[in-house]
Scaffold this motif. Sequence first.
Motif, PDB file in Angstrom:
ATOM      1  N   ASP A  99       5.166  -4.787 -13.691  1.00 29.35           N
ATOM      2  CA  ASP A  99       6.378  -4.574 -13.082  1.00 29.35           C
ATOM      3  C   ASP A  99       6.041  -5.038 -11.614  1.00 29.35           C
ATOM      4  O   ASP A  99       5.397  -4.198 -10.837  1.00 29.35           O
ATOM      5  CB  ASP A  99       6.954  -3.031 -13.136  1.00 29.35           C
ATOM      6  N   GLN A 101       7.872  -5.207  -8.950  1.00 26.95           N
ATOM      7  CA  GLN A 101       8.615  -4.568  -8.038  1.00 26.95           C
ATOM      8  C   GLN A 101       8.004  -2.936  -7.830  1.00 26.95           C
ATOM      9  O   GLN A 101       8.432  -2.321  -6.785  1.00 26.95           O
ATOM     10  CB  GLN A 101      10.170  -4.089  -8.536  1.00 26.95           C
ATOM     11  N   PHE A 102       6.828  -2.906  -8.433  1.00 28.40           N
ATOM     12  CA  PHE A 102       6.412  -1.632  -8.333  1.00 28.40           C
ATOM     13  C   PHE A 102       5.883  -1.221  -6.663  1.00 28.40           C
ATOM     14  O   PHE A 102       5.320  -2.228  -6.186  1.00 28.40           O
ATOM     15  CB  PHE A 102       5.100  -1.630  -9.077  1.00 28.40           C
ATOM     16  N   PRO A 103       5.955   0.014  -6.376  1.00 29.08           N
ATOM     17  CA  PRO A 103       5.690   0.185  -4.682  1.00 29.08           C
ATOM     18  C   PRO A 103       4.331   0.309  -4.578  1.00 29.08           C
ATOM     19  O   PRO A 103       3.697   1.615  -4.160  1.00 29.08           O
ATOM     20  CB  PRO A 103       6.363   1.441  -4.579  1.00 29.08           C
ATOM     21  N   VAL A 104       3.435  -0.799  -5.018  1.00 34.68           N
ATOM     22  CA  VAL A 104       2.091  -0.569  -4.599  1.00 34.68           C
ATOM     23  C   VAL A 104       1.454  -1.882  -3.938  1.00 34.68           C
ATOM     24  O   VAL A 104       2.090  -3.089  -4.059  1.00 34.68           O
ATOM     25  CB  VAL A 104       1.165  -0.530  -6.026  1.00 34.68           C
ATOM     26  N   SER A 105       0.448  -1.651  -3.163  1.00 35.98           N
ATOM     27  CA  SER A 105       0.374  -2.971  -2.443  1.00 35.98           C
ATOM     28  C   SER A 105      -1.232  -3.388  -3.366  1.00 35.98           C
ATOM     29  O   SER A 105      -1.629  -2.923  -4.069  1.00 35.98           O
ATOM     30  CB  SER A 105      -0.790  -2.543  -1.134  1.00 35.98           C
ATOM     31  N   VAL A 109      -3.670  -1.730  -5.937  1.00 32.70           N
ATOM     32  CA  VAL A 109      -3.784  -2.281  -7.607  1.00 32.70           C
ATOM     33  C   VAL A 109      -5.231  -2.443  -7.573  1.00 32.70           C
ATOM     34  O   VAL A 109      -5.918  -2.063  -8.833  1.00 32.70           O
ATOM     35  CB  VAL A 109      -3.029  -3.515  -7.819  1.00 32.70           C
ATOM     36  N   ASP A 146      -2.689  -5.888   2.094  1.00 35.88           N
ATOM     37  CA  ASP A 146      -1.493  -4.789   2.592  1.00 35.88           C
ATOM     38  C   ASP A 146      -0.022  -5.278   2.209  1.00 35.88           C
ATOM     39  O   ASP A 146       0.845  -4.709   2.336  1.00 35.88           O
ATOM     40  CB  ASP A 146      -1.269  -4.838   4.066  1.00 35.88           C
ATOM     41  N   ARG A 147      -0.048  -6.660   1.231  1.00 39.33           N
ATOM     42  CA  ARG A 147       1.221  -6.917   0.620  1.00 39.33           C
ATOM     43  C   ARG A 147       1.614  -6.154  -0.514  1.00 39.33           C
ATOM     44  O   ARG A 147       0.561  -5.687  -1.139  1.00 39.33           O
ATOM     45  CB  ARG A 147       0.908  -8.546   0.396  1.00 39.33           C
ATOM     46  N   GLN A 148       2.929  -5.951  -0.548  1.00 41.70           N
ATOM     47  CA  GLN A 148       3.533  -5.422  -2.017  1.00 41.70           C
ATOM     48  C   GLN A 148       3.024  -6.579  -2.892  1.00 41.70           C
ATOM     49  O   GLN A 148       3.275  -7.707  -2.503  1.00 41.70           O
ATOM     50  CB  GLN A 148       4.816  -5.025  -1.879  1.00 41.70           C
ATOM     51  N   ILE A 149       2.746  -5.945  -4.152  1.00 42.27           N
ATOM     52  CA  ILE A 149       2.343  -7.161  -5.185  1.00 42.27           C
ATOM     53  C   ILE A 149       3.515  -8.185  -5.507  1.00 42.27           C
ATOM     54  O   ILE A 149       3.342  -9.240  -5.944  1.00 42.27           O
ATOM     55  CB  ILE A 149       1.873  -6.474  -6.285  1.00 42.27           C
TER      56      ILE A 149
ATOM     57  N   LEU B  36       9.961   5.107 -11.929  1.00 42.74           N
ATOM     58  CA  LEU B  36       9.195   4.099 -11.897  1.00 42.74           C
ATOM     59  C   LEU B  36       8.605   3.841 -13.286  1.00 42.74           C
ATOM     60  O   LEU B  36       8.479   2.739 -13.767  1.00 42.74           O
ATOM     61  CB  LEU B  36       7.686   4.329 -11.172  1.00 42.74           C
ATOM     62  N   TYR B 211      12.741   4.818  -3.089  1.00 39.68           N
ATOM     63  CA  TYR B 211      12.843   3.363  -3.499  1.00 39.68           C
ATOM     64  C   TYR B 211      13.297   2.346  -2.642  1.00 39.68           C
ATOM     65  O   TYR B 211      12.867   1.229  -2.421  1.00 39.68           O
ATOM     66  CB  TYR B 211      12.949   3.231  -5.055  1.00 39.68           C
ATOM     67  N   ASP B 215       8.134   0.272  -0.144  1.00 39.99           N
ATOM     68  CA  ASP B 215       7.560  -0.145  -1.011  1.00 39.99           C
ATOM     69  C   ASP B 215       5.755   0.321  -1.187  1.00 39.99           C
ATOM     70  O   ASP B 215       5.085  -0.503  -1.836  1.00 39.99           O
ATOM     71  CB  ASP B 215       7.767  -1.910  -1.134  1.00 39.99           C
ATOM     72  N   ARG B 216       5.589   1.383  -0.807  1.00 43.70           N
ATOM     73  CA  ARG B 216       4.251   2.156  -0.911  1.00 43.70           C
ATOM     74  C   ARG B 216       4.684   3.328  -1.490  1.00 43.70           C
ATOM     75  O   ARG B 216       5.458   4.219  -1.319  1.00 43.70           O
ATOM     76  CB  ARG B 216       3.572   2.236   0.318  1.00 43.70           C
ATOM     77  N   PHE B 217       3.872   3.536  -2.357  1.00 45.09           N
ATOM     78  CA  PHE B 217       4.129   4.947  -3.175  1.00 45.09           C
ATOM     79  C   PHE B 217       3.919   6.249  -2.351  1.00 45.09           C
ATOM     80  O   PHE B 217       4.761   7.020  -2.510  1.00 45.09           O
ATOM     81  CB  PHE B 217       2.962   5.013  -4.493  1.00 45.09           C
TER      82      PHE B 217
END
Lengths: 308, 276
Positions: A99, A101-105, A109, A146-149, B36, B211, B215-217
């Motif tokens: 996914d 769109q997931f809010p992780v950099s 990950v 630091d980018r969102q994936i 999520l 959300y 875009d950071r958890f």
Amino acid sequence: MSYPEYPEKVDSAPNLKVQGVSVVYSNGHQALRDASFSLEGGTICALVGVNGSGKSTLFKSIMGFLKPTSGVITINGLPVKEILKQRLVAYVPQSEEVDWQFPVSVWDVVMMGRYGAMNFLRIARAVDRKIVEESLKRVSMWEYRDRQIGELSGGQKKRVFLARALAQEGKVILLDEPFTGVDVSTEHAIIGLLQELKKAGCIILVSTHNLGSVPEFCDQVVLMNRTVLAYGPTADVFTEQNLTLAFGGLLREFQFEQSTIQAHDGRKVRVFSDDERPLVFGKDGHLEYRDRSDHEELLKQRSKEHNE
Amino acid sequence: MNALLEPFQYAFMQDALLVGVLIGAMCAVLSCFLILKGWSLMGDAVSHAVLPGIVLAYIAGIPLIIGAFAAGLFCATGSGYVKRHSRIKEDTAMGVVFTGLFAFGLVLFSKTPSDLHLDHILVGNILGISKAQVLQTLWIGSGVLVISVLLRRDLLLICFDPVQARVMALPDQFLTYLLLGLLALAIVVAMQAVGIILVVAMLITPGCVAYLWTDRFDRMLVISVLSSVSATIVGILISYHADLSTSGCIVLAQASLFVLSLIVAPKYGILARRRN
């Protein structure tokens, strides 16, 4: 802190043994029958076969998602459960499974690859941060940490997950279709990295439909069709005869008896292939077919329909 | 300003505020994981499925919260079982199981003479909450909040990439059930304040708001909690001054924040997207 510098000092080259593995799903479908092969550390091995030949079933069995109905999988003599506990297996997923769109950099990950080594609160230690940094630098993704994936190109996305596998320090790395959606330069970069890991003693198992690139970067091949048909060095296994066996009638062959190409043109054709039926262009962009006459009729008919 | 905050001199309003803020924060944290993981419908299902559990627990004379928790888990695992052992897809199985359980609860309720009020169960009664309930809410609510914040990295991993959790020998199934258990507990606690119908909103909307903003958890968690808690306070105040349904006002305040975020959020808001 005594921490092994990865991957230059892999303490022991792993060996992966798959012995007589059969998998029957709960609906009665037998996905694998008596599959056996073994690999020693320091190899890039392609897993080749049609869809449904049991490649992903084999991956799932190595990752502990499926319990073989019979047979065993071991690494260095350890059963799957122990393998996973020692975090010997790392996995690079197919891009479609993620996914984006997931809010992780990118950093987040890759850090996930370290979770197995941390305490239960997963608080990164200095050593974890150092390994994540090294892993990101090795895949040239440090500037993007630091980018969102979702804000990455196809090749960069692939490299992030490769970095996660590096950070996990697995000895057996499973890659599922690593080259789909990846440009040629990234493909070369990934192959270069895999070759480094191979030199460091890892077993790299690559499931791929990209037959053309197999002889270029894999030194071994496991041919599958709901069992292991053959395995061993690419030169011995990746033969026309074996591939016909693995793919049945699916491999296309071309005869150029009825072709637009001529000897004085140097018999050149241009092939476009998406792993499915290739599109072959002969002289002046004429399409090539095994059996021209049928297709000429069809092409004429289509263009007539279009003009009407 | 004093007139606005005047209601909080009353003990029942202080309790309502305390309970509301805690429930708002707890639901906000969980909502981030739920949206999520694609479990939005799960909140809906579990919240309805707790009804028969509550009535059965009342009949058996055990704490209502235990019955509700058991029924909620039964719904989640039951839908999972139907999915695995038939050709029915999970969302469909869930739809059948939770409405079935809810109907069973309604039928049981209509045949059980009790001092339970159906509308308190359905829409909550935060202004009339008893001291015992306040204590229970504080204990369970803060427990759920602390566990989900402490284990947020593992819980996030099983939402993002359960395969990676498995290959590192993390207890992926345990974590999935833990998330489910936390969800069931949160619903049971929040039910007293906002009722089983509107708890779904508390468990989805704050996460959606956050959300849209980040875009950071970790930032998403903070924004979610802030939006949920502020909506709860505003909702309680409006309901007091205008004499309106409290749970309705809380959820409306959250929904307003969502609409506002949908329009003005930087980067992911409609205006920002149009500009690009």
